[in-house]
Design a protein around this motif. Structure first.
Motif, PDB file in Angstrom:
ATOM      1  N   LEU A   1     -22.048 136.807  86.159  1.00 13.44           N
ATOM      2  CA  LEU A   1     -22.198 135.364  86.185  1.00 13.44           C
ATOM      3  C   LEU A   1     -22.836 134.958  87.511  1.00 13.44           C
ATOM      4  N   ARG A   3     -23.624 132.591  90.448  1.00 12.51           N
ATOM      5  CA  ARG A   3     -23.047 131.439  91.134  1.00 12.51           C
ATOM      6  C   ARG A   3     -24.115 130.820  92.024  1.00 12.51           C
ATOM      7  N   GLU A  15     -20.640 124.429  94.506  1.00 15.35           N
ATOM      8  CA  GLU A  15     -21.140 125.216  93.395  1.00 15.35           C
ATOM      9  C   GLU A  15     -21.629 124.260  92.308  1.00 15.35           C
ATOM     10  N   VAL A  16     -22.828 124.522  91.791  1.00 13.16           N
ATOM     11  CA  VAL A  16     -23.407 123.656  90.765  1.00 13.16           C
ATOM     12  C   VAL A  16     -23.738 124.483  89.535  1.00 13.16           C
ATOM     13  N   SER A  17     -23.761 123.806  88.420  1.00 17.79           N
ATOM     14  CA  SER A  17     -24.138 124.483  87.184  1.00 17.79           C
ATOM     15  C   SER A  17     -25.658 124.646  87.152  1.00 17.79           C
ATOM     16  N   PRO A  18     -26.153 125.624  86.426  1.00 16.94           N
ATOM     17  CA  PRO A  18     -27.610 125.818  86.350  1.00 16.94           C
ATOM     18  C   PRO A  18     -28.353 124.590  85.840  1.00 16.94           C
ATOM     19  N   SER A  19     -27.723 123.780  84.989  1.00 15.05           N
ATOM     20  CA  SER A  19     -28.399 122.581  84.481  1.00 15.05           C
ATOM     21  C   SER A  19     -28.564 121.514  85.562  1.00 15.05           C
ATOM     22  N   ASP A  20     -27.708 121.516  86.580  1.00 13.10           N
ATOM     23  CA  ASP A  20     -27.795 120.543  87.673  1.00 13.10           C
ATOM     24  C   ASP A  20     -28.596 121.052  88.862  1.00 13.10           C
TER      25      ASP A  20
END
Length: 115
Positions: A1, A3, A15-20
């Protein structure tokens, strides 16, 4: 995964999600807006003193102005257009496009010719 961390508005790494990941924060937007004023304001362009080195540094930024960024900061469309024109027209001759307070002549640093 995978990060991914990104600096947020509070100058903290989060930490941000890939969409953000492509969402522009206020901290990232400020340099883009400064670039907008540098390239579109006549007063800023005249006092900047564009030469080959500065042109090459500005042209390096063109690849980062993509559709996702333009959706969030639409004014950068004008910056992209300026950079495209600059790549075609080249740098003005020495003394042109540079603000000289002792001179009454006004020069813009960008010369367009209708063909």
């Amino acid at each position: 995964l995978l990060r991914v961390t990104k600096l947020d508005e509070n100058s903290e790494w989060k930490e941000v999600s890939p969409s953000d990941l492509l969402r522009v924060t206020k901290l990232e937007g400020q340099p883009w807006l400064a670039l907008y004023h540098l390239t579109t304001s006549k007063v800023c362009r005249e006092s900047y003193g564009l030469d080959e080195y500065r042109k090459s540094q500005l042209m390096r930024l063109r690849r980062y102005i993509h559709e996702t960024l333009l959706d969030q900061l639409p004014v950068l469309g004008e910056v992209a257009r300026y950079l495209d024109e600059l790549s075609i027209l080249g740098v003005p001759a020495p003394g042109q496009g540079v603000h000289r307070p002792s001179s009454n002549a006004s020069s813009s640093g960008l010369l367009l010719q209708r063909v």
